[in-house]
Design a protein around this motif. Structure first.
Motif, PDB file in Angstrom:
ATOM      1  N   UNK A  90       0.838  -1.202   0.000  1.00  0.00           N
ATOM      2  CA  UNK A  90       0.000   0.000   0.000  1.00  0.00           C
ATOM      3  C   UNK A  90       0.873   1.252   0.000  1.00  0.00           C
ATOM      4  N   UNK A  91       1.937   1.232   0.807  1.00  0.00           N
ATOM      5  CA  UNK A  91       2.807   2.401   0.893  1.00  0.00           C
ATOM      6  C   UNK A  91       3.509   2.675  -0.435  1.00  0.00           C
ATOM      7  N   UNK A  92       3.970   1.617  -1.087  1.00  0.00           N
ATOM      8  CA  UNK A  92       4.630   1.804  -2.389  1.00  0.00           C
ATOM      9  C   UNK A  92       3.654   2.361  -3.418  1.00  0.00           C
TER      10      UNK A  92
ATOM     11  N   UNK B 200       1.229   4.301  -2.831  1.00  0.00           N
ATOM     12  CA  UNK B 200       0.915   5.704  -2.540  1.00  0.00           C
ATOM     13  C   UNK B 200       1.906   6.651  -3.214  1.00  0.00           C
ATOM     14  N   UNK B 201       3.133   6.186  -3.422  1.00  0.00           N
ATOM     15  CA  UNK B 201       4.159   7.039  -4.011  1.00  0.00           C
ATOM     16  C   UNK B 201       3.965   7.142  -5.521  1.00  0.00           C
ATOM     17  N   UNK B 202       4.434   8.240  -6.082  1.00  0.00           N
ATOM     18  CA  UNK B 202       4.325   8.456  -7.525  1.00  0.00           C
ATOM     19  C   UNK B 202       5.178   7.433  -8.262  1.00  0.00           C
ATOM     20  N   UNK B 203       4.576   6.598  -9.115  1.00  0.00           N
ATOM     21  CA  UNK B 203       5.359   5.542  -9.777  1.00  0.00           C
ATOM     22  C   UNK B 203       6.378   6.092 -10.771  1.00  0.00           C
ATOM     23  N   UNK B 204       5.997   7.094 -11.553  1.00  0.00           N
ATOM     24  CA  UNK B 204       6.890   7.686 -12.542  1.00  0.00           C
ATOM     25  C   UNK B 204       6.791   9.205 -12.452  1.00  0.00           C
TER      26      UNK B 204
ATOM     27  N   UNK C  99      13.982   1.621   1.542  1.00  0.00           N
ATOM     28  CA  UNK C  99      13.616   1.559   2.955  1.00  0.00           C
ATOM     29  C   UNK C  99      14.450   0.517   3.677  1.00  0.00           C
ATOM     30  N   UNK C 100      14.785   0.810   4.930  1.00  0.00           N
ATOM     31  CA  UNK C 100      15.547  -0.155   5.727  1.00  0.00           C
ATOM     32  C   UNK C 100      14.634  -1.204   6.347  1.00  0.00           C
ATOM     33  N   UNK C 101      13.331  -0.961   6.348  1.00  0.00           N
ATOM     34  CA  UNK C 101      12.345  -1.931   6.830  1.00  0.00           C
ATOM     35  C   UNK C 101      11.270  -2.091   5.760  1.00  0.00           C
ATOM     36  N   UNK C 102      10.328  -2.995   6.022  1.00  0.00           N
ATOM     37  CA  UNK C 102       9.259  -3.229   5.051  1.00  0.00           C
ATOM     38  C   UNK C 102       8.427  -1.975   4.839  1.00  0.00           C
ATOM     39  N   UNK C 103       8.221  -1.222   5.901  1.00  0.00           N
ATOM     40  CA  UNK C 103       7.524   0.060   5.804  1.00  0.00           C
ATOM     41  C   UNK C 103       8.368   1.108   6.505  1.00  0.00           C
TER      42      UNK C 103
ATOM     43  N   UNK D 127       4.945   4.831   9.122  1.00  0.00           N
ATOM     44  CA  UNK D 127       4.298   4.637   7.827  1.00  0.00           C
ATOM     45  C   UNK D 127       2.882   5.213   7.834  1.00  0.00           C
ATOM     46  N   UNK D 128       2.152   5.022   8.924  1.00  0.00           N
ATOM     47  CA  UNK D 128       0.802   5.578   9.021  1.00  0.00           C
ATOM     48  C   UNK D 128       0.842   7.100   9.009  1.00  0.00           C
ATOM     49  N   UNK D 129       1.814   7.670   9.727  1.00  0.00           N
ATOM     50  CA  UNK D 129       1.951   9.116   9.755  1.00  0.00           C
ATOM     51  C   UNK D 129       2.319   9.651   8.372  1.00  0.00           C
ATOM     52  N   UNK D 130       3.195   8.927   7.678  1.00  0.00           N
ATOM     53  CA  UNK D 130       3.605   9.314   6.326  1.00  0.00           C
ATOM     54  C   UNK D 130       2.405   9.376   5.391  1.00  0.00           C
ATOM     55  N   UNK D 131       1.542   8.329   5.440  1.00  0.00           N
ATOM     56  CA  UNK D 131       0.381   8.309   4.551  1.00  0.00           C
ATOM     57  C   UNK D 131      -0.585   9.438   4.878  1.00  0.00           C
ATOM     58  N   UNK D 132      -0.685   9.801   6.168  1.00  0.00           N
ATOM     59  CA  UNK D 132      -1.549  10.900   6.593  1.00  0.00           C
ATOM     60  C   UNK D 132      -1.059  12.225   6.009  1.00  0.00           C
ATOM     61  N   UNK D 133       0.239  12.459   6.100  1.00  0.00           N
ATOM     62  CA  UNK D 133       0.812  13.711   5.582  1.00  0.00           C
ATOM     63  C   UNK D 133       0.644  13.790   4.070  1.00  0.00           C
ATOM     64  N   UNK D 134       0.929  12.695   3.399  1.00  0.00           N
ATOM     65  CA  UNK D 134       0.835  12.676   1.943  1.00  0.00           C
ATOM     66  C   UNK D 134      -0.596  12.955   1.489  1.00  0.00           C
ATOM     67  N   UNK D 135      -1.559  12.305   2.134  1.00  0.00           N
ATOM     68  CA  UNK D 135      -2.966  12.518   1.770  1.00  0.00           C
ATOM     69  C   UNK D 135      -3.395  13.951   2.042  1.00  0.00           C
TER      70      UNK D 135
END
Length: 553
Positions: free
Chosen positions: A321-323, A325-329, A344-348, A378-386
């Protein structure tokens, strides 16, 4: 001769009742003193007739009353061996004493503190001693080895824990004579124990499985196996009043011990005077307990493995899901080459970037680093991005206002330790300018075509940390061949043996590669970081966005 035995929870009372009258109460002058506050100063009088040995009881107007076999005493009544008697909230039982009557009419009661009494008739064996090889006289019994073999088979049977425990107790009952068998397991934190399974030979429960805290501590903490030869005369075992009221003749309890841990207790008792337990019985019960403990460990490991599989599955899903969310191209922008990279150093993780063309054809790009790591970041990241993406469609997009709105949203709906550093930029391809807002982020490198380096320093604090802050906007001009690289601190703080990759090394490498395409610069930089850290564990994500002014694009 009759005997009155009982407990108030802190003292064990054992009183021989020879012919005569006995005043029982809390008053020190009484013949038999019970210190419990629910007992009146002069509670009852008991009389044993010298001619017949009959025993009579009369309540003396006590405040909390006297009960015999569940009925309240209102007048003088006869009590007999086996009767259950309540003085206030204390429980007693009238029994027949094994001691011969003394000469004369002596009245010498015995009162013992439960916390300090160490009964001579009790046997305490360490788990190491209890699990020593069984003596031949035990293993030669025809029922022992077959029962042990049947018990061992359960280690591989796929059946629910409750079924396994019930089957185990049924097998133990074949080799250990007992009216009651029980497995008591520890709850979370080992504060309490509970009955997980029980086996009753008669089908009727003669009493509760309440064990004194002293006994429980001996087993759970000191890992001792305990044999009680005579619970009725053992103050330490009789700390629970319900034991006094039962007909127990002998009892055993062993720890369910495996891998250095005590998972619970295997308990056995009997009311049959022919089945008094000895050391051999205790060691046999310990052997059964050891097999049950290994099976319980298997259940624990299986549960942990299943929980781990569920967590890993959830993390894989979160990573996908996190991947997504990011712009693919990167979008195409006339006159510019753009490249985005994340590792990433971890899965998320908590790094994020975004690239988007606004309605006015300006390119918005963003790089941010959220506090913390793992799922929370990761949850905080998705919140900021949205939160930012909701603002993109505004034809009058304002950098500093957008940063302020998202910062307040983060501040109002997250914990104090949740914040993020952020670099937000707008590329105007018509004017070849970059308007930016740096909210406490690592200063990006603007490398001019001739090799001069400029740092785009912070113009405000990190977002989400305070409910007040002003972010200013700044603008830089882009010329042909100029390169801008925005990155998170996973680049400069890549570590090996306490040394960091650092700003100077980053600047030197990027400057030397300024004539290369952005994707090649990102590859060479990440390769050099990996070469630097070697086998050291990764501690942070690496994210970067590179923009190069190239008129050929």
């Amino acid at each position: 001769m009759l005997k009155l035995v009982g407990t108030d929870g802190s003292h064990f009372y054992a009183w021989n009742l020879e012919p005569g009258k006995y005043l029982i109460g809390r008053k020190p002058e009484c013949d038999l003193v019970i210190t419990d506050k629910t007992v009146s100063r002069k509670h009852v009088e008991i009389e044993v007739l010298p001619s017949t040995g009959e025993c009579f009881l009369v309540d003396l107007g006590s405040h909390n009353g006297t009960m015999v076999n569940g009925g309240r005493v209102t007048s003088r009544i006869q009590i007999k061996p086996g009767d259950h008697i309540m003085f206030g909230h204390t429980e007693f039982k009238l029994a027949v004493s094994d001691e011969p009557p003394s000469s004369g009419l002596t009245k010498v009661p015995t009162t013992e503190l439960l916390a300090t009494t160490d009964p001579e008739k009790s046997v305490y064996l360490s788990i190491q001693d209890a699990l020593q090889p069984l003596p031949a006289k035990v293993t030669d019994r025809p029922e022992v080895l077959p029962t042990l073999f049947e018990m061992a088979k359960m280690l591989v049977l796929p059946e629910p824990r409750e079924v396994m425990l019930q089957r185990s107790l049924a097998l133990v009952a074949k080799a250990v004579p007992a009216e009651r068998l029980a497995v008591l397991l520890t709850s979370s934190g080992r504060e309490d124990i509970y009955v997980a399974a029980s086996h009753l030979s008669s089908g009727e429960d003669p009493g509760s499985f309440n064990l004194s805290r002293t006994i429980v501590n001996e087993i759970l903490t000191d890992k001792n196996s305990i044999l009680i030869s005579d619970p009725l005369t053992d103050p330490r075992f009789a700390a629970q009043q319900s034991i006094i009221m039962s007909e127990l003749k002998s009892a055993m309890a062993v720890p369910l011990f495996v891998e250095g841990k005590v998972l619970g207790i295997l308990y056995a008792d009997t009311t049959n005077p022919q089945h008094r337990y000895d050391d051999d019985c205790l060691r046999l019960l310990a052997a059964f307990g050891n097999l049950i403990a290994f099976r319980l460990l298997n259940y624990t490991l299986l549960t942990e493995r299943r929980e781990k599989q569920v967590i890993e599955s959830e993390i894989r899903r979160a990573s996908l899901i996190q991947r997504n969310l990011l712009t693919p191209e990167p979008p195409e922008l006339p006159g510019y080459r753009i490249h985005a990279y994340q590792e990433q150093c971890r899965a998320v993780g908590g790094d994020l970037y975004d690239l988007a063309l606004l309605p006015d054809e300006r390119l918005l790009f963003m790089v941010a680093d959220v506090s913390g790591k793992g799922m929370g970041a990761a949850l905080l990241m998705s919140n900021i991005l949205a939160s930012f993406r909701i603002l993109y469609d505004n034809s009058q997009f304002d950098l500093s206002m957008a940063v302020k709105q998202v910062s307040m949203q983060l501040f109002n709906h997250s914990a104090p330790e949740d914040f993020a550093t952020l670099f937000l930029g707008l590329v105007d391809p018509k004017e070849d300018t970059i308007m930016f807002c740096n909210a406490g982020h690592n200063p990006p490198l603007l490398v001019r075509k001739e090799g001069k380096v400029e740092y785009l320093e912070a113009c405000g604090t990190m977002i989400g940390a305070f409910n007040f802050s002003d972010w200013t906007e700044e603008t830089v001009k882009m010329y042909n061949g100029d390169l801008l690289i925005v990155f998170t601190d996973g680049v400069t703080e890549a570590e090996r043996n306490g040394q960091y990759y650092g700003d100077e090394r980053t600047e030197r490498l990027v400057t030397s590669l300024r004539h290369q395409p952005p994707h090649e610069i990102a590859r060479c930089l990440t390769d050099d970081i990996k070469k630097f850290v070697q086998d050291s564990p990764r501690s942070d994500d690496i994210t970067m966005v590179l923009l190069k002014k190239d008129p050929a694009c």
